[in-house]
Design a protein around this motif. Structure first.
Motif, PDB file in Angstrom:
ATOM      1  N   ASP A  59     -68.166   3.832 -42.523  1.00  0.00           N
ATOM      2  CA  ASP A  59     -66.843   4.124 -43.084  1.00  0.00           C
ATOM      3  C   ASP A  59     -65.967   4.836 -42.070  1.00  0.00           C
ATOM      4  O   ASP A  59     -64.761   4.576 -41.979  1.00  0.00           O
ATOM      5  N   ARG A  65     -64.787   2.284 -39.427  1.00  0.00           N
ATOM      6  CA  ARG A  65     -63.782   1.361 -39.964  1.00  0.00           C
ATOM      7  C   ARG A  65     -62.466   2.075 -40.228  1.00  0.00           C
ATOM      8  O   ARG A  65     -61.393   1.470 -40.103  1.00  0.00           O
ATOM      9  N   THR A  66     -62.531   3.337 -40.603  1.00  0.00           N
ATOM     10  CA  THR A  66     -61.299   4.088 -40.794  1.00  0.00           C
ATOM     11  C   THR A  66     -60.560   4.262 -39.472  1.00  0.00           C
ATOM     12  O   THR A  66     -59.328   4.156 -39.415  1.00  0.00           O
ATOM     13  N   GLN A  67     -61.289   4.505 -38.407  1.00  0.00           N
ATOM     14  CA  GLN A  67     -60.663   4.604 -37.095  1.00  0.00           C
ATOM     15  C   GLN A  67     -60.027   3.275 -36.697  1.00  0.00           C
ATOM     16  O   GLN A  67     -58.927   3.249 -36.124  1.00  0.00           O
ATOM     17  N   ASN A  76     -56.053  11.531 -47.063  1.00  0.00           N
ATOM     18  CA  ASN A  76     -56.657  10.222 -47.314  1.00  0.00           C
ATOM     19  C   ASN A  76     -55.788   9.386 -48.239  1.00  0.00           C
ATOM     20  O   ASN A  76     -55.679   8.160 -48.075  1.00  0.00           O
ATOM     21  N   THR A 107     -52.821   7.991 -46.128  1.00  0.00           N
ATOM     22  CA  THR A 107     -53.223   6.893 -45.241  1.00  0.00           C
ATOM     23  C   THR A 107     -53.481   5.621 -46.025  1.00  0.00           C
ATOM     24  O   THR A 107     -53.052   4.529 -45.627  1.00  0.00           O
ATOM     25  N   THR A 108     -54.169   5.745 -47.161  1.00  0.00           N
ATOM     26  CA  THR A 108     -54.457   4.574 -47.986  1.00  0.00           C
ATOM     27  C   THR A 108     -53.182   3.978 -48.558  1.00  0.00           C
ATOM     28  O   THR A 108     -52.995   2.757 -48.560  1.00  0.00           O
ATOM     29  N   CYS A 167     -51.241   2.070 -46.014  1.00  0.00           N
ATOM     30  CA  CYS A 167     -51.890   0.784 -45.773  1.00  0.00           C
ATOM     31  C   CYS A 167     -51.567  -0.213 -46.878  1.00  0.00           C
ATOM     32  O   CYS A 167     -51.219  -1.366 -46.612  1.00  0.00           O
ATOM     33  N   LEU A 224     -63.302   7.755 -47.569  1.00  0.00           N
ATOM     34  CA  LEU A 224     -62.311   7.644 -46.501  1.00  0.00           C
ATOM     35  C   LEU A 224     -61.380   6.461 -46.773  1.00  0.00           C
ATOM     36  O   LEU A 224     -61.683   5.602 -47.609  1.00  0.00           O
ATOM     37  N   PRO A 225     -60.243   6.385 -46.078  1.00  0.00           N
ATOM     38  CA  PRO A 225     -59.260   5.331 -46.366  1.00  0.00           C
ATOM     39  C   PRO A 225     -59.823   3.921 -46.303  1.00  0.00           C
ATOM     40  O   PRO A 225     -59.419   3.065 -47.104  1.00  0.00           O
ATOM     41  N   SER A 226     -60.729   3.623 -45.379  1.00  0.00           N
ATOM     42  CA  SER A 226     -61.258   2.259 -45.292  1.00  0.00           C
ATOM     43  C   SER A 226     -61.978   1.864 -46.577  1.00  0.00           C
ATOM     44  O   SER A 226     -61.811   0.749 -47.075  1.00  0.00           O
TER      45      SER A 226
END
Length: 702
Positions: free
Chosen positions: A31, A34-36, A216, A219-220, A223, A261-263
């Protein structure tokens, strides 16, 4: 400081909202990586504004605050109040929307609210004196007041920064600088428009307090907003969802996964909402009651609320449905996009594709064979801005009228935003894609006559109170190969179009040559051959292509629908539309000498895409579901609200299509079991590695 023990787990996050979270597991290394990757993708896509632009926005807001304070003092003095009252007169600027949520991108507008005292009115002072003050400033451009909107607004650019300014008049003589808008008593004795204006700022602040991790969440949300714009489903005016709607949906996922996390939040966003049983509402907290007589969303008491198709309820009193604009067609389109997003995220779990696939732009002008083109013109810039604002506020009604008059058989996909033809001054253009709704067989719908619907819409728009000479609207039907060139990037039509047709939640790709005759359709639908409509004879199970015929005289087509008084003007009729701007007919709005016949017949019959089907649940999602149980909370004045957890809803396949229970309560439901017909969306990944199942595209017996 003592180091924590290795086997000591961090305390669970506090519960926020009405329900227990699905999972509080700590993020895995996958996670984090992938968030990065997601953050890098968003940065490369230009979703973050520069420090200079951020500083400029702050300076503009400071300047605007000075202007409204001077305006209130000027109005107070002009109305004869004493010097002490003039000295204490004050107004305060609040922000809301994307800027307040911290997700605004480069060039985005700033949603602002001006709160003034009780003696400063909206009609006379805000749209009068303040408008004149702003018009005299050299920094202000494109000043456009919209006093008749549901939420009256003044739009303008201040030193290049777009501003949407609302006004709310409170029942106070003096407005303090540290005013707290969350106090419910401020709403006492306010007019409806002031309450609606205050709701934006109040709801935005409440959302930020209802999420476990603001960073979080931001960021989400950034996206998801970018995804919605790329896929053409970000527009409240067009009948999709706006910024506040997407914020509430994302905040609900953050509540269910407080440590994610956001991902992972993005993945769970699509997994949850592709299986959501609308019209079950999305709630962040119990619907609050209050001592004030303000209507809140309650389908048990308010009959109008029962017609909402996609209720997304604001968390602040008065709690209302923020997505009342959603129609049956736009809901169906968004459900398809949720399913596509979930399929891509599952493919990402299998390391088949990446983030760029999720954010591929939807090619609207290559997705349909038939479109409605709406042209508007005016004689001056100011008239065009006023006329455009009025027409845009009515466009969603055209979608709903078409759905009603065709008995829900015709899917109407509005394009989010206007198109500009630079060769014509004072002209704007809008488009709507037309397609038979999946699940409607050919002979059930037959050809649709929407002539009366279009004329009724034009007459309704023509009733604009401030209509001036030169304000004109025209609606016409066009085929995909006749779409104006100005809608394409660079004004050049692609030599080889790649048409992506929305069918049953999947995307059937069609390659068309320049002559429009050579096509290649997915193997699952090759058995459905498209042919031109024959009004004399038609086989019962043979799907019909959409055709448009231009003839010098009126052409009639018999509609096989029984008792279709709402769909057609009698048993026989033709489709008449005014030609687009620039056609041979005059722009006066008179009837055209050319009749346009749209025989919107079956493109490809298929069961409804609104059945939330998905592939097998991911292992982690199954593990997360085990922690979700049944929770009871209060709704309104002591009425019970129950939420069946994802573990029970998805695993058992409970049918939850009705939000009303025998005890009169209302449910907010988590995802329920997918139907047996599995539908996977095509998203352009490596075809040898992904298999698509179109099991529900078998021809339906009519």
């Amino acid at each position: 400081m003592a180091m924590p023990k290795l086997n000591q787990l961090p305390p669970p996050p506090p519960r926020i909202g009405m329900w227990e979270p699905i999972s509080t597991a700590q993020p895995a290394e996958l996670d984090m990586s992938r968030t990065q990757e997601l953050l890098k993708f968003m940065e490369d896509a230009g979703l973050y504004e520069s420090g200079e632009e951020s500083l400029k926005r702050q300076e503009v807001l400071g300047r605007l605050d000075q202007i409204v304070k001077a305006w209130v003092k000027k109005v107070t003095e002009a109305k004869g109040y004493n010097d002490e009252m003039v000295e204490e007169a004050n107004a305060v600027i609040f922000t809301f929307g994307s800027y307040r949520l911290g997700v605004n991108g480069p060039g985005a507008d700033i949603d602002t609210l001006c709160v003034g005292p009780r003696h400063v009115t909206r009609e006379e002072d805000f749209f009068g004196e303040l408008h004149r003050m702003l018009a005299e400033l050299p920094e202000v451009q494109e000043l456009h007041p919209v006093p008749d909107a549901y939420v009256p607004v003044m739009k303008f650019k201040f030193d290049g920064v777009s501003i949407d300014l609302l006004y709310a008049k409170l029942g106070l003589w003096v407005i303090p600088d540290d005013l707290d808008l969350s106090v419910p008593t401020l709403l006492q004795d306010l007019d409806d428009k002031s309450v609606h204006s205050l709701n934006g700022s109040r709801v935005t602040d409440k959302i930020l307090h209802m999420v476990p991790n603001v960073q979080n969440f931001q960021t989400t949300l950034r996206c998801i907003r970018y995804w919605a714009k790329q896929r053409g489903v970000y527009s409240n005016v067009a009948g999709f969802l706006g910024g506040i709607n997407w914020a509430i949906l994302v905040a609900r996922i953050c509540q269910l996964y407080p440590t994610a996390l956001p991902s992972l939040l993005v993945s769970r966003f699509f997994k949850v909402y592709c299986q959501w049983r609308w019209p079950n509402p999305v709630l962040l907290c119990p619907i609050e009651g209050g001592s004030l007589v303000l209507p809140s969303w309650d389908p048990r008491r308010n009959f109008r609320d029962r017609n909402d198709l996609m209720p997304i309820i604001t968390p602040m009193y008065p709690c209302i449905n923020s997505s009342y604009n959603v129609s049956s067609s736009t809901l169906c389109i968004m459900q398809q996009e949720f399913q596509r997003g979930n399929n891509i995220c599952e493919a990402m779990d299998a390391s088949v594709t990446g983030w760029n696939t999720l954010f591929e732009r939807f090619l609207f002008f290559e997705a349909y064979k038939n479109y409605l083109q709406i042209d508007i013109t005016a004689r001056k810039d100011v008239d065009l801005m006023n006329w455009q604002g009025w027409v845009e506020s009515r466009l969603r009604l055209l979608t709903s009228e078409i759905e009603r008059d065709t008995r829900g058989m015709l899917l109407c996909h509005p394009h989010p935003g206007e198109c500009l033809d630079k060769s014509k001054r004072f002209h704007r253009c809008y488009f709507m894609g037309l397609q038979r709704k999946p699940g409607v067989c050919a002979q059930e719908g037959g050809p649709f006559d929407i002539r009366f619907t279009v004329e009724k819409f034009k007459n309704m728009v023509g009733m604009y109170t401030f209509k001036k000479p030169g304000m004109w609207i025209g609606v016409c039907h066009i085929k995909s190969n006749n779409i104006p060139l100005f809608v394409f990037p660079g004004g050049v039509r692609p030599a080889r179009l790649k048409r992506v047709a929305r069918e049953n939640g999947a995307a059937a790709e069609v390659d068309e040559a320049g002559d429009g005759k050579k096509r290649k359709i997915d193997e699952s639908i090759t058995c459905h051959k498209l042919r031109k409509f024959d009004s004399v004879a038609g086989t019962k199970n043979t799907p019909l292509a959409v055709e448009a015929k231009l003839e010098d005289s009126t052409v009639t087509a018999r509609c096989p629908i029984v008792d279709c008084s709402q769909s057609c003007l009698g048993n026989e009729g033709s489709f008449k539309f005014s030609p687009p701007v620039g056609a041979s007919s005059s722009a006066s709005g008179s009837s055209s000498s050319t009749a346009v016949v749209i025989l919107v017949s079956d493109i490809v019959p298929a069961p409804s895409v609104c059945q939330q089907g998905s592939s097998e649940e991911h292992d982690r999602f199954q593990d997360d579901a085990q922690s979700m149980g049944e929770v009871q909370q209060n709704f309104g004045e002591g009425t019970r609200v129950e939420n069946e957890g994802i573990r029970q809803g998805v695993a058992t396949g409970r049918d939850c299509s009705n939000i009303f229970r025998n005890d009169g309560g209302v449910e907010e439901l988590e995802p329920t079991a997918p139907s047996s017909n599995v539908v996977s969306a095509s998203y352009g990944a490596q075809k040898p590695l992904i298999k698509f199942k179109f099991t529900s595209l078998v021809r339906t017996n009519c």
